[in-house]
Scaffold this motif. Structure first.
Motif, mmCIF file in Angstrom:
data_model
loop_
_atom_site.group_PDB
_atom_site.id
_atom_site.type_symbol
_atom_site.label_atom_id
_atom_site.label_comp_id
_atom_site.label_asym_id
_atom_site.label_seq_id
_atom_site.Cartn_x
_atom_site.Cartn_y
_atom_site.Cartn_z
ATOM 1 N N GLY A 130 -49.869 -53.878 3.907
ATOM 2 C CA GLY A 130 -51.210 -53.742 3.353
ATOM 3 C C GLY A 130 -52.284 -53.991 4.393
ATOM 4 O O GLY A 130 -53.285 -53.274 4.456
ATOM 5 N N LYS A 175 -56.301 -55.989 0.383
ATOM 6 C CA LYS A 175 -57.607 -55.503 -0.094
ATOM 7 C C LYS A 175 -58.548 -56.678 -0.369
ATOM 8 O O LYS A 175 -59.734 -56.620 -0.057
ATOM 9 N N ALA A 176 -58.001 -57.749 -0.946
ATOM 10 C CA ALA A 176 -58.820 -58.937 -1.217
ATOM 11 C C ALA A 176 -59.288 -59.579 0.089
ATOM 12 O O ALA A 176 -60.454 -59.977 0.210
ATOM 13 N N GLY A 212 -48.113 -55.788 -4.390
ATOM 14 C CA GLY A 212 -48.892 -57.020 -4.376
ATOM 15 C C GLY A 212 -49.447 -57.312 -2.995
ATOM 16 O O GLY A 212 -50.551 -57.838 -2.847
ATOM 17 N N VAL A 250 -49.028 -49.453 -6.099
ATOM 18 C CA VAL A 250 -49.673 -50.410 -5.207
ATOM 19 C C VAL A 250 -48.880 -51.713 -5.252
ATOM 20 O O VAL A 250 -48.643 -52.260 -6.325
ATOM 21 N N HIS A 253 -50.442 -55.126 -0.824
ATOM 22 C CA HIS A 253 -51.632 -54.298 -0.623
ATOM 23 C C HIS A 253 -52.830 -54.886 -1.368
ATOM 24 O O HIS A 253 -53.958 -54.825 -0.880
ATOM 25 N N LEU A 254 -52.585 -55.464 -2.523
ATOM 26 C CA LEU A 254 -53.678 -56.109 -3.259
ATOM 27 C C LEU A 254 -54.210 -57.317 -2.489
ATOM 28 O O LEU A 254 -55.427 -57.534 -2.425
#
Length: 72
Positions: free
Chosen positions: A62, A38-39, A32, A30, A34-35
């Protein structure tokens, strides 16, 4: 003192196809970006407004995966 620039051999070049193949091999990794996406999604963001730049391409990837619209 003169320093010669390194010469890339044909086998060292990377194409978009190479990058996509690499990403598919690393499907469990995954990024950063994509993180971040997601956030954003978890906070209810459905659209981002941005100026395109190579340094944030992973965030775009992402966002696409999370269904977030991108307006450039």
């Amino acid at each position: 003192m003169t320093v010669a620039a390194p010469v890339l051999k044909r086998s060292e070049s990377t194409t978009a196809e190479d990058t996509l193949k690499q990403k598919s091999r690393e499907a469990n990794v995954v990024s950063g970006g994509h993180l971040v996406a997601k956030a954003l999604k978890s906070e209810g963001v459905d659209t981002i407004f941005t100026l395109c730049g190579g340094h944030i391409i992973d965030i775009y990837d992402g966002c696409i995966d999370e269904g977030i619209k991108i307006v450039d």
